[in-house]
Design a protein around this motif. Structure first.
Motif, PDB file in Angstrom:
ATOM      1  N   ALA A 118       0.839  -1.207   0.000  1.00 16.70           N
ATOM      2  CA  ALA A 118       0.000   0.000   0.000  1.00 16.70           C
ATOM      3  C   ALA A 118       0.870   1.252   0.000  1.00 16.70           C
ATOM      4  CB  ALA A 118      -0.923  -0.012   1.220  1.00 16.70           C
ATOM      5  N   PHE A 119       1.958   1.204   0.770  1.00 13.99           N
ATOM      6  CA  PHE A 119       2.868   2.349   0.847  1.00 13.99           C
ATOM      7  C   PHE A 119       3.536   2.599  -0.512  1.00 13.99           C
ATOM      8  CE2 PHE A 119       7.203   4.001   1.962  1.00 13.99           C
ATOM      9  CZ  PHE A 119       6.804   5.227   2.479  1.00 13.99           C
ATOM     10  N   PHE A 120       4.019   1.511  -1.146  1.00 16.89           N
ATOM     11  CA  PHE A 120       4.680   1.630  -2.450  1.00 16.89           C
ATOM     12  C   PHE A 120       3.701   2.169  -3.501  1.00 16.89           C
ATOM     13  CE2 PHE A 120       7.634  -2.022  -1.033  1.00 16.89           C
ATOM     14  CZ  PHE A 120       8.607  -1.134  -0.598  1.00 16.89           C
ATOM     15  N   SER A 121       2.461   1.675  -3.466  1.00 14.14           N
ATOM     16  CA  SER A 121       1.446   2.140  -4.426  1.00 14.14           C
ATOM     17  C   SER A 121       1.171   3.627  -4.240  1.00 14.14           C
ATOM     18  CB  SER A 121       0.134   1.371  -4.245  1.00 14.14           C
ATOM     19  OG  SER A 121       0.313   0.038  -4.634  1.00 14.14           O
ATOM     20  N   ALA A 122       1.034   4.042  -2.985  1.00 16.82           N
ATOM     21  CA  ALA A 122       0.756   5.447  -2.697  1.00 16.82           C
ATOM     22  C   ALA A 122       1.910   6.321  -3.172  1.00 16.82           C
ATOM     23  CB  ALA A 122       0.520   5.625  -1.190  1.00 16.82           C
ATOM     24  N   ASN A 123       3.139   5.825  -3.019  1.00 10.86           N
ATOM     25  CA  ASN A 123       4.318   6.588  -3.477  1.00 10.86           C
ATOM     26  C   ASN A 123       4.249   6.836  -4.975  1.00 10.86           C
ATOM     27  OD1 ASN A 123       5.399   6.545  -0.926  1.00 10.86           O
ATOM     28  ND2 ASN A 123       6.783   4.831  -1.328  1.00 10.86           N
ATOM     29  N   LEU A 124       3.840   5.779  -5.700  1.00 10.38           N
ATOM     30  CA  LEU A 124       3.803   5.894  -7.162  1.00 10.38           C
ATOM     31  C   LEU A 124       2.745   6.901  -7.596  1.00 10.38           C
ATOM     32  CD1 LEU A 124       4.957   4.769  -9.835  1.00 10.38           C
ATOM     33  CD2 LEU A 124       3.116   3.093  -9.820  1.00 10.38           C
ATOM     34  N   GLN A 125       1.636   6.934  -6.857  1.00  8.30           N
ATOM     35  CA  GLN A 125       0.561   7.865  -7.210  1.00  8.30           C
ATOM     36  C   GLN A 125       0.843   9.281  -6.715  1.00  8.30           C
ATOM     37  OE1 GLN A 125      -1.423   6.689  -9.348  1.00  8.30           O
ATOM     38  NE2 GLN A 125      -0.662   4.607  -8.986  1.00  8.30           N
ATOM     39  N   ASP A 126       1.749   9.401  -5.766  1.00  6.03           N
ATOM     40  CA  ASP A 126       2.044  10.712  -5.189  1.00  6.03           C
ATOM     41  C   ASP A 126       2.625  11.647  -6.270  1.00  6.03           C
ATOM     42  OD1 ASP A 126       2.578  12.007  -2.230  1.00  6.03           O
ATOM     43  OD2 ASP A 126       4.065  12.684  -3.705  1.00  6.03           O
ATOM     44  N   LYS A 127       2.018  12.840  -6.381  1.00  9.64           N
ATOM     45  CA  LYS A 127       2.396  13.753  -7.476  1.00  9.64           C
ATOM     46  C   LYS A 127       3.893  14.036  -7.557  1.00  9.64           C
ATOM     47  CE  LYS A 127      -1.117  15.480 -10.103  1.00  9.64           C
ATOM     48  NZ  LYS A 127      -1.834  14.230 -10.012  1.00  9.64           N
ATOM     49  N   PRO A 128       4.486  14.657  -6.515  1.00  9.31           N
ATOM     50  CA  PRO A 128       5.931  14.917  -6.667  1.00  9.31           C
ATOM     51  C   PRO A 128       6.804  13.671  -6.458  1.00  9.31           C
ATOM     52  CG  PRO A 128       5.122  15.871  -4.596  1.00  9.31           C
ATOM     53  CD  PRO A 128       3.941  15.280  -5.309  1.00  9.31           C
ATOM     54  N   LYS A 129       6.487  12.855  -5.433  1.00 10.91           N
ATOM     55  CA  LYS A 129       7.374  11.724  -5.078  1.00 10.91           C
ATOM     56  C   LYS A 129       7.441  10.647  -6.161  1.00 10.91           C
ATOM     57  CE  LYS A 129       6.722  12.078  -0.067  1.00 10.91           C
ATOM     58  NZ  LYS A 129       5.920  11.499   1.027  1.00 10.91           N
ATOM     59  N   GLY A 130       6.300  10.383  -6.821  1.00 10.78           N
ATOM     60  CA  GLY A 130       6.282   9.296  -7.797  1.00 10.78           C
ATOM     61  C   GLY A 130       6.508   9.754  -9.233  1.00 10.78           C
ATOM     62  N   GLN A 131       6.802  11.008  -9.375  1.00 10.14           N
ATOM     63  CA  GLN A 131       6.896  11.581 -10.727  1.00 10.14           C
ATOM     64  C   GLN A 131       7.902  10.856 -11.634  1.00 10.14           C
ATOM     65  OE1 GLN A 131       8.680  13.941 -12.906  1.00 10.14           O
ATOM     66  NE2 GLN A 131       6.773  13.873 -14.120  1.00 10.14           N
ATOM     67  N   SER A 132       9.137  10.654 -11.154  1.00  8.77           N
ATOM     68  CA  SER A 132      10.172  10.029 -11.987  1.00  8.77           C
ATOM     69  C   SER A 132       9.802   8.585 -12.319  1.00  8.77           C
ATOM     70  CB  SER A 132      11.530  10.094 -11.288  1.00  8.77           C
ATOM     71  OG  SER A 132      11.471   9.400 -10.048  1.00  8.77           O
ATOM     72  N   ALA A 133       9.206   7.884 -11.370  1.00  9.12           N
ATOM     73  CA  ALA A 133       8.833   6.478 -11.597  1.00  9.12           C
ATOM     74  C   ALA A 133       7.719   6.396 -12.637  1.00  9.12           C
ATOM     75  CB  ALA A 133       8.382   5.837 -10.293  1.00  9.12           C
ATOM     76  N   ARG A 134       6.754   7.312 -12.539  1.00  4.95           N
ATOM     77  CA  ARG A 134       5.653   7.300 -13.514  1.00  4.95           C
ATOM     78  C   ARG A 134       6.175   7.630 -14.915  1.00  4.95           C
ATOM     79  NH1 ARG A 134       3.062  10.269  -9.571  1.00  4.95           N
ATOM     80  NH2 ARG A 134       3.114  12.119 -10.894  1.00  4.95           N
ATOM     81  N   ALA A 135       7.126   8.542 -14.974  1.00  2.00           N
ATOM     82  CA  ALA A 135       7.720   8.905 -16.269  1.00  2.00           C
ATOM     83  C   ALA A 135       8.432   7.697 -16.866  1.00  2.00           C
ATOM     84  CB  ALA A 135       8.695  10.068 -16.081  1.00  2.00           C
ATOM     85  N   TYR A 136       9.110   6.908 -16.005  1.00  3.80           N
ATOM     86  CA  TYR A 136       9.805   5.723 -16.485  1.00  3.80           C
ATOM     87  C   TYR A 136       8.814   4.705 -17.035  1.00  3.80           C
ATOM     88  CZ  TYR A 136      12.331   1.356 -16.614  1.00  3.80           C
ATOM     89  OH  TYR A 136      12.862   0.160 -17.038  1.00  3.80           O
ATOM     90  N   LEU A 137       7.701   4.505 -16.309  1.00  2.00           N
ATOM     91  CA  LEU A 137       6.689   3.545 -16.757  1.00  2.00           C
ATOM     92  C   LEU A 137       6.130   3.939 -18.123  1.00  2.00           C
ATOM     93  CD1 LEU A 137       4.789   2.867 -13.405  1.00  2.00           C
ATOM     94  CD2 LEU A 137       6.033   1.172 -14.758  1.00  2.00           C
ATOM     95  N   GLU A 138       6.032   5.244 -18.343  1.00  2.00           N
ATOM     96  CA  GLU A 138       5.543   5.718 -19.644  1.00  2.00           C
ATOM     97  C   GLU A 138       6.499   5.321 -20.751  1.00  2.00           C
ATOM     98  OE1 GLU A 138       4.347   9.916 -19.989  1.00  2.00           O
ATOM     99  OE2 GLU A 138       3.173   9.589 -18.145  1.00  2.00           O
ATOM    100  N   THR A 139       7.804   5.422 -20.476  1.00  2.00           N
ATOM    101  CA  THR A 139       8.787   5.046 -21.502  1.00  2.00           C
ATOM    102  C   THR A 139       8.711   3.550 -21.807  1.00  2.00           C
ATOM    103  OG1 THR A 139      10.616   4.510 -20.001  1.00  2.00           O
ATOM    104  CG2 THR A 139      10.389   6.827 -20.634  1.00  2.00           C
ATOM    105  N   ARG A 140       8.216   2.765 -20.841  1.00  2.00           N
ATOM    106  CA  ARG A 140       8.061   1.322 -21.061  1.00  2.00           C
ATOM    107  C   ARG A 140       6.670   1.000 -21.614  1.00  2.00           C
ATOM    108  NH1 ARG A 140      12.152  -1.829 -18.577  1.00  2.00           N
ATOM    109  NH2 ARG A 140      11.046  -3.500 -19.648  1.00  2.00           N
ATOM    110  N   GLN A 141       5.922   2.034 -21.905  1.00  2.00           N
ATOM    111  CA  GLN A 141       4.572   1.940 -22.479  1.00  2.00           C
ATOM    112  C   GLN A 141       3.623   1.099 -21.635  1.00  2.00           C
ATOM    113  OE1 GLN A 141       5.722   0.708 -26.504  1.00  2.00           O
ATOM    114  NE2 GLN A 141       5.155   2.756 -27.188  1.00  2.00           N
ATOM    115  N   LEU A 142       3.753   1.245 -20.311  1.00  2.00           N
ATOM    116  CA  LEU A 142       2.836   0.570 -19.399  1.00  2.00           C
ATOM    117  C   LEU A 142       1.775   1.585 -18.992  1.00  2.00           C
ATOM    118  CD1 LEU A 142       5.457  -1.311 -17.218  1.00  2.00           C
ATOM    119  CD2 LEU A 142       3.698  -2.404 -18.605  1.00  2.00           C
ATOM    120  N   SER A 143       0.533   1.292 -19.352  1.00  2.00           N
ATOM    121  CA  SER A 143      -0.546   2.236 -19.052  1.00  2.00           C
ATOM    122  C   SER A 143      -0.797   2.307 -17.547  1.00  2.00           C
ATOM    123  CB  SER A 143      -1.824   1.790 -19.747  1.00  2.00           C
ATOM    124  OG  SER A 143      -2.304   0.613 -19.135  1.00  2.00           O
TER     125      SER A 143
END
Ligand SMILES: [Zn+2]
Length: 203
Positions: A118-143
């Protein structure tokens, strides 16, 4: 426990057991002898298959109480002693106890893992904290829908963010360590996963 006790008692002949140390006279479906619990010269000690009774001193009981009194053993040790004599293994019930303890520990570890997820999921959704991880997932084309479906999370770029979070939830260092979520060094706890995408394994 009650079943085991019955199993042990049903396999033992009380006249045979008591007869090992007290001379008994067989009389039909019972036996008599001099009472081992009080001084007497004529037999008032009656032994049946499942219990004994003394008409002199009132001593009364089954094989377990007999062993407890004569050998001065506590209940469990008397039961063990009789189990051994009856060829009944007490291991099954002790194994069950051990199993229950392990099961409890496992359930607690599941709680730790779910809290971490739950903590890891919340981090990924967190606007500033998860930003770099979400950007990486986009490069891997994971919706986003797929990553949410898989429960993908993000371990922060920090040394003890998860540790502090789980500690705040009341989990112990030992419990976190058992789940391989933290490491310990120089008297300090470190998150095992740092700055990483987390893919939980559910099965
Ligand atoms: Zn007696």
């Amino acid at each position: 426990m009650q079943d085991i006790k019955q199993q042990i008692l049903s396999r033992l002949s009380l006249p045979a057991l008591i007869g090992e140390t007290v001379p008994l006279q067989k009389r039909g479906n019972f036996a008599t002898g001099l009472c081992p619990f009080h001084e007497e010269s004529t037999p008032s000690f009656y032994v049946y298959e499942d219990h004994y009774h003394c008409y002199g001193c009132g001593a009364h009981g089954d094989a377990i109480s007999y062993v407890r009194q004569v050998q001065g053993l506590p209940f469990m040790d008397s039961l063990r002693w009789l189990a051994d004599k009856a060829g009944v293994s007490l291991a099954s019930s002790e194994e069950e106890k051990k199993y229950a303890q392990e099961w409890k520990k496992k359930a607690r570890e599941n709680q730790v893992l779910l809290a971490a997820k739950a903590f890891f999921s919340a981090n990924l959704q967190d606007k500033p904290k998860g930003q770099s991880a979400r950007a990486y997932l986009e490069t891997r084309q994971l919706s986003q829908a797929l990553t949410e479906d898989l429960g993908v999370g993000y371990a922060l770029h920090a040394t003890d963010a998860l540790f502090q979070h789980l500690k705040g939830l009341g989990f112990s260092v030992a419990e976190m360590e058992a789940c391989s979520l933290i490491n310990q060094g120089r008297g300090q706890a470190y998150d095992f996963f740092q700055n990483r995408l987390i893919l939980p394994i559910r099965d």
